[in-house]
Scaffold this motif. Structure first.
Motif, PDB file in Angstrom:
ATOM      1  N   VAL A 255       0.823  -1.504   0.137  1.00  0.00           N
ATOM      2  CA  VAL A 255      -0.203  -0.340  -0.346  1.00  0.00           C
ATOM      3  C   VAL A 255       0.789   0.917   0.357  1.00  0.00           C
ATOM      4  O   VAL A 255       0.479   2.120   0.191  1.00  0.00           O
ATOM      5  N   SER A 256       2.196   1.323  -0.031  1.00  0.00           N
ATOM      6  CA  SER A 256       2.979   2.326  -0.322  1.00  0.00           C
ATOM      7  C   SER A 256       3.059   3.121  -1.326  1.00  0.00           C
ATOM      8  O   SER A 256       2.430   2.436  -2.466  1.00  0.00           O
ATOM      9  N   VAL A 257       2.851   4.324  -1.847  1.00  0.00           N
ATOM     10  CA  VAL A 257       1.805   5.142  -2.381  1.00  0.00           C
ATOM     11  C   VAL A 257       2.864   5.156  -3.396  1.00  0.00           C
ATOM     12  O   VAL A 257       4.925   5.721  -3.016  1.00  0.00           O
ATOM     13  N   GLY A 258       3.061   4.940  -4.720  1.00  0.00           N
ATOM     14  CA  GLY A 258       3.907   5.184  -5.880  1.00  0.00           C
ATOM     15  C   GLY A 258       5.122   3.799  -6.224  1.00  0.00           C
ATOM     16  O   GLY A 258       5.556   3.270  -6.579  1.00  0.00           O
ATOM     17  N   GLU A 259       4.620   2.061  -5.513  1.00  0.00           N
ATOM     18  CA  GLU A 259       4.704   1.332  -5.480  1.00  0.00           C
ATOM     19  C   GLU A 259       4.292   0.256  -6.043  1.00  0.00           C
ATOM     20  O   GLU A 259       2.836   0.985  -6.744  1.00  0.00           O
ATOM     21  N   ALA A 260       5.316   0.106  -6.851  1.00  0.00           N
ATOM     22  CA  ALA A 260       4.331  -1.250  -8.125  1.00  0.00           C
ATOM     23  C   ALA A 260       4.055  -2.139  -7.712  1.00  0.00           C
ATOM     24  O   ALA A 260       4.984  -3.346  -7.301  1.00  0.00           O
ATOM     25  N   ASP A 261       2.556  -2.174  -7.596  1.00  0.00           N
ATOM     26  CA  ASP A 261       2.294  -3.365  -6.804  1.00  0.00           C
ATOM     27  C   ASP A 261       0.631  -4.204  -7.699  1.00  0.00           C
ATOM     28  O   ASP A 261       0.124  -3.262  -8.256  1.00  0.00           O
ATOM     29  N   TYR A 262       0.723  -5.076  -8.136  1.00  0.00           N
ATOM     30  CA  TYR A 262      -0.573  -5.449  -8.216  1.00  0.00           C
ATOM     31  C   TYR A 262      -1.959  -5.709  -7.189  1.00  0.00           C
ATOM     32  O   TYR A 262      -2.683  -4.810  -8.379  1.00  0.00           O
ATOM     33  N   THR A 263      -1.692  -5.101  -5.894  1.00  0.00           N
ATOM     34  CA  THR A 263      -2.194  -5.035  -5.121  1.00  0.00           C
ATOM     35  C   THR A 263      -3.427  -3.777  -5.789  1.00  0.00           C
ATOM     36  O   THR A 263      -4.357  -3.687  -5.470  1.00  0.00           O
ATOM     37  N   LYS A 264      -2.854  -2.957  -6.232  1.00  0.00           N
ATOM     38  CA  LYS A 264      -3.224  -1.711  -6.101  1.00  0.00           C
ATOM     39  C   LYS A 264      -4.128  -1.493  -6.902  1.00  0.00           C
ATOM     40  O   LYS A 264      -4.810  -0.860  -7.645  1.00  0.00           O
ATOM     41  N   THR A 265      -3.625  -2.430  -7.918  1.00  0.00           N
ATOM     42  CA  THR A 265      -4.228  -2.076  -9.508  1.00  0.00           C
ATOM     43  C   THR A 265      -5.186  -2.699  -9.752  1.00  0.00           C
ATOM     44  O   THR A 265      -6.463  -1.992 -10.123  1.00  0.00           O
ATOM     45  N   VAL A 266      -5.162  -4.148  -8.544  1.00  0.00           N
ATOM     46  CA  VAL A 266      -6.994  -4.713  -8.282  1.00  0.00           C
ATOM     47  C   VAL A 266      -7.852  -4.003  -8.017  1.00  0.00           C
ATOM     48  O   VAL A 266      -9.190  -3.746  -7.920  1.00  0.00           O
ATOM     49  N   LEU A 267      -7.119  -3.424  -6.962  1.00  0.00           N
ATOM     50  CA  LEU A 267      -8.050  -2.810  -6.271  1.00  0.00           C
ATOM     51  C   LEU A 267      -8.933  -1.958  -6.515  1.00  0.00           C
ATOM     52  O   LEU A 267     -10.109  -1.380  -6.341  1.00  0.00           O
ATOM     53  N   GLN A 268      -8.132  -0.255  -7.152  1.00  0.00           N
ATOM     54  CA  GLN A 268      -8.343   0.560  -7.766  1.00  0.00           C
ATOM     55  C   GLN A 268      -9.852  -0.319  -9.656  1.00  0.00           C
ATOM     56  O   GLN A 268     -10.336   0.875  -9.586  1.00  0.00           O
ATOM     57  N   GLU A 269      -9.861  -1.228  -9.578  1.00  0.00           N
ATOM     58  CA  GLU A 269     -10.232  -2.140 -10.443  1.00  0.00           C
ATOM     59  C   GLU A 269     -11.619  -2.102  -9.956  1.00  0.00           C
ATOM     60  O   GLU A 269     -12.681  -2.515 -10.360  1.00  0.00           O
ATOM     61  N   LEU A 270     -11.609  -2.386  -8.856  1.00  0.00           N
ATOM     62  CA  LEU A 270     -12.874  -3.358  -8.240  1.00  0.00           C
ATOM     63  C   LEU A 270     -13.178  -2.066  -7.589  1.00  0.00           C
ATOM     64  O   LEU A 270     -14.934  -2.743  -7.029  1.00  0.00           O
ATOM     65  N   GLY A 271     -13.188  -1.349  -6.873  1.00  0.00           N
ATOM     66  CA  GLY A 271     -13.383  -0.193  -6.076  1.00  0.00           C
ATOM     67  C   GLY A 271     -12.997   1.216  -6.260  1.00  0.00           C
ATOM     68  O   GLY A 271     -12.030   1.311  -7.160  1.00  0.00           O
ATOM     69  N   GLU A 272     -13.494   1.741  -4.920  1.00  0.00           N
ATOM     70  CA  GLU A 272     -12.541   3.216  -4.979  1.00  0.00           C
ATOM     71  C   GLU A 272     -11.385   2.775  -3.531  1.00  0.00           C
ATOM     72  O   GLU A 272     -12.136   2.857  -2.505  1.00  0.00           O
ATOM     73  N   ILE A 273     -10.527   2.960  -4.028  1.00  0.00           N
ATOM     74  CA  ILE A 273      -9.582   2.524  -2.855  1.00  0.00           C
ATOM     75  C   ILE A 273      -8.193   4.344  -2.988  1.00  0.00           C
ATOM     76  O   ILE A 273      -7.927   4.502  -3.889  1.00  0.00           O
ATOM     77  N   ASP A 274      -8.413   4.923  -1.693  1.00  0.00           N
ATOM     78  CA  ASP A 274      -7.371   6.105  -1.622  1.00  0.00           C
ATOM     79  C   ASP A 274      -6.145   5.571  -0.514  1.00  0.00           C
ATOM     80  O   ASP A 274      -6.753   4.867   0.087  1.00  0.00           O
ATOM     81  N   PHE A 275      -5.398   5.902  -1.254  1.00  0.00           N
ATOM     82  CA  PHE A 275      -3.562   5.230  -0.261  1.00  0.00           C
ATOM     83  C   PHE A 275      -3.269   7.105   0.186  1.00  0.00           C
ATOM     84  O   PHE A 275      -2.482   7.668   0.228  1.00  0.00           O
ATOM     85  N   TRP A 276      -3.490   6.728   1.980  1.00  0.00           N
ATOM     86  CA  TRP A 276      -3.331   8.154   2.568  1.00  0.00           C
ATOM     87  C   TRP A 276      -0.961   8.063   2.848  1.00  0.00           C
ATOM     88  O   TRP A 276      -1.423   6.783   3.049  1.00  0.00           O
ATOM     89  N   LYS A 277      -1.216   8.712   3.204  1.00  0.00           N
ATOM     90  CA  LYS A 277       0.176   8.869   3.536  1.00  0.00           C
ATOM     91  C   LYS A 277      -0.217   9.350   5.005  1.00  0.00           C
ATOM     92  O   LYS A 277      -0.315  10.442   5.076  1.00  0.00           O
ATOM     93  N   LEU A 278       0.131   8.749   6.029  1.00  0.00           N
ATOM     94  CA  LEU A 278      -0.190   9.537   7.472  1.00  0.00           C
ATOM     95  C   LEU A 278       0.991   9.703   8.762  1.00  0.00           C
ATOM     96  O   LEU A 278       2.399   9.292   8.484  1.00  0.00           O
TER      97      LEU A 278
END
Length: 417
Positions: A255-278
């Motif tokens: 879930v790191s911003v800018g990280e190349a990861d299939y997880t983020k791609t799939v999640l954004q296809e299936l729904g609305e996901i925000d990636f936060w830096k806290l």
């Protein structure tokens, strides 16, 4: 500038927590369960008492029930718990009575037995009893028709005792939350795999096991989907299965911003996901969103991959959000207990993030609350976390702390205690 984002672009812990809570709609489905299974559940429908508590005037002491004020009383019988005296006392008469037994008709006071002397059927006392003394009055605790527990409260052991005393056999509660848990990564290997079989860079899938244990303490039904490789189609199928069978999904890593990861791609296809830096340490990357489905939506919480970061963000962010989701009314959501403690060792800290150091707190020989950090404080270091019993909470803009400084500590509660 709003509290949500500071100059460095990081969202504060407090703002992130409030955004999560504000964006969640509680579940509404209910079920009726036996009282013996209700501890920890959220009450969904009013429970009214069908009787008074106590149901009758009864004695608070072992002793004698007396009618009127007299120097000497004539003993007429006895009143035992479950076996009341059948008659009516006249002035100057008394009965033996035990704790909890019904006060006989005509009796207006109870004298404890230590103050009484009985010779034959004649009773005398070392001091007089006052009218109403040692009598528990009918309905002084609960009256018929009274609400016993507020709707939206989490049912606790004292609640169980009260409901049982009122004869309540079952209650209507909100159903349990359904959680889906999965891990993703080619490097993750199942617990139990011999260490000799781990390749270079392989690690055990430890986060999922720890998160499973935490969710069990939060009284959720858990769908453990296991671990998936970095394959887009398998990841997509896993999330679809999780979405369709759970109220929320938790993963860690990817879930790191800018990280190349299939997880983020799939999640954004299936729904609305925000990636936060806290602005939190450990645990800066965090993801939250929704996966729509035909009968509503499933929430998604993406925790950092480092093990300490995953547990800290679960405790500080996800647990408060789940209390809202499971239907606990706002006034019954308990914030973490915070204490002030004297620091036994210095701490190095840079301003910019709220730091949750792992520590051990106790009262010293002088009765002073003290705390010391445990082990190296890296987000991958679990040994110090395992020996800790609290967080040392260092404010976002604070800097180094010295031995003897007073700091804020949060003793661990579920799911960490």
């Amino acid at each position: 500038m709003s509290d949500a984002c500071a100059e460095n672009g990081l969202r504060s812990v407090e703002a992130a927590k409030q955004m999560l809570i504000d964006s969640i709609n509680p579940i509404t489905e209910t079920e009726i369960i036996p009282l013996s299974q209700a501890c920890g559940r959220v009450l969904a429908a009013p429970v009214l008492s069908a009787l008074n508590l106590p149901p009758c005037d009864n004695s608070a002491m072992d002793g004698y029930a007396l009618c009127g004020e007299s120097e000497r009383y004539t003993l007429m019988g006895k009143s035992l718990a479950g076996h009341p005296f059948a008659g009516t006392l006249e002035p100057g008469q008394a009965t033996r009575i035990t704790t909890g037994a019904a006060v006989p008709a005509g009796a207006d006071r109870v004298q404890m037995q230590e103050n009484c002397t009985l010779e034959g059927d004649q009773l005398t006392m070392s001091r007089p009893a006052k009218p109403g003394e040692n009598i528990r009055r009918r309905g002084e605790d609960v009256h018929t028709g009274q609400s016993l527990i507020p709707v939206g409260a989490k049912i606790k052991v004292p609640h169980i005792a009260l409901l049982a005393a009122a004869g309540v056999a079952e209650v209507t509660v909100l159903r349990k939350l359904k959680a889906a848990l999965l891990s993703i990564g080619d490097e993750l290997k199942p617990i139990g795999t011999p260490a000799s079989e781990l390749g270079d860079g392989d690690i055990y899938d430890s986060n999922r096991i720890a998160l499973y244990a935490a969710l069990e303490q939060l009284d959720a039904d858990i769908l453990d989907l296991g671990c998936y490789p970095d394959q887009p189609e398998e990841i997509r199928e896993a999330f679809i299965h999780a979405r369709n069978n759970a109220d929320f999904v938790i993963t860690s890593g990817g879930v790191s911003v800018g990280e190349a990861d299939y997880t983020k791609t799939v999640l954004q296809e299936l729904g609305e996901i925000d990636f936060w830096k806290l602005a939190i340490k450990p645990g800066k990357p965090f993801a939250f969103g929704r996966l729509p489905k035909t009968n509503g939506e499933t929430l998604f919480f993406g925790l950092p991959g480092n093990p300490v970061s995953a547990i800290v963000t679960l405790y500080q962010l996800v647990v408060p959000a789940l209390e809202k989701l499971r239907g606990t009314s706002e006034q019954y959501r308990q914030p973490p207990v915070q204490l002030r403690a004297r620091l036994l060792n210095g701490i190095r800290k840079k301003p910019g993030r709220t730091d949750y150091q792992r520590g051990f707190t106790y009262r010293d020989g002088d009765g002073i609350q003290v705390v010391e950090t445990r082990g190296i404080q890296g987000s991958h270091i679990l040994s110090g976390f395992a020996s800790a019993n609290c967080f040392v909470v260092l404010p976002r803009e604070g800097g180094d702390c010295e031995t003897g400084d007073w700091v804020t500590v949060e003793p661990f509660t579920a799911p960490l205690k």
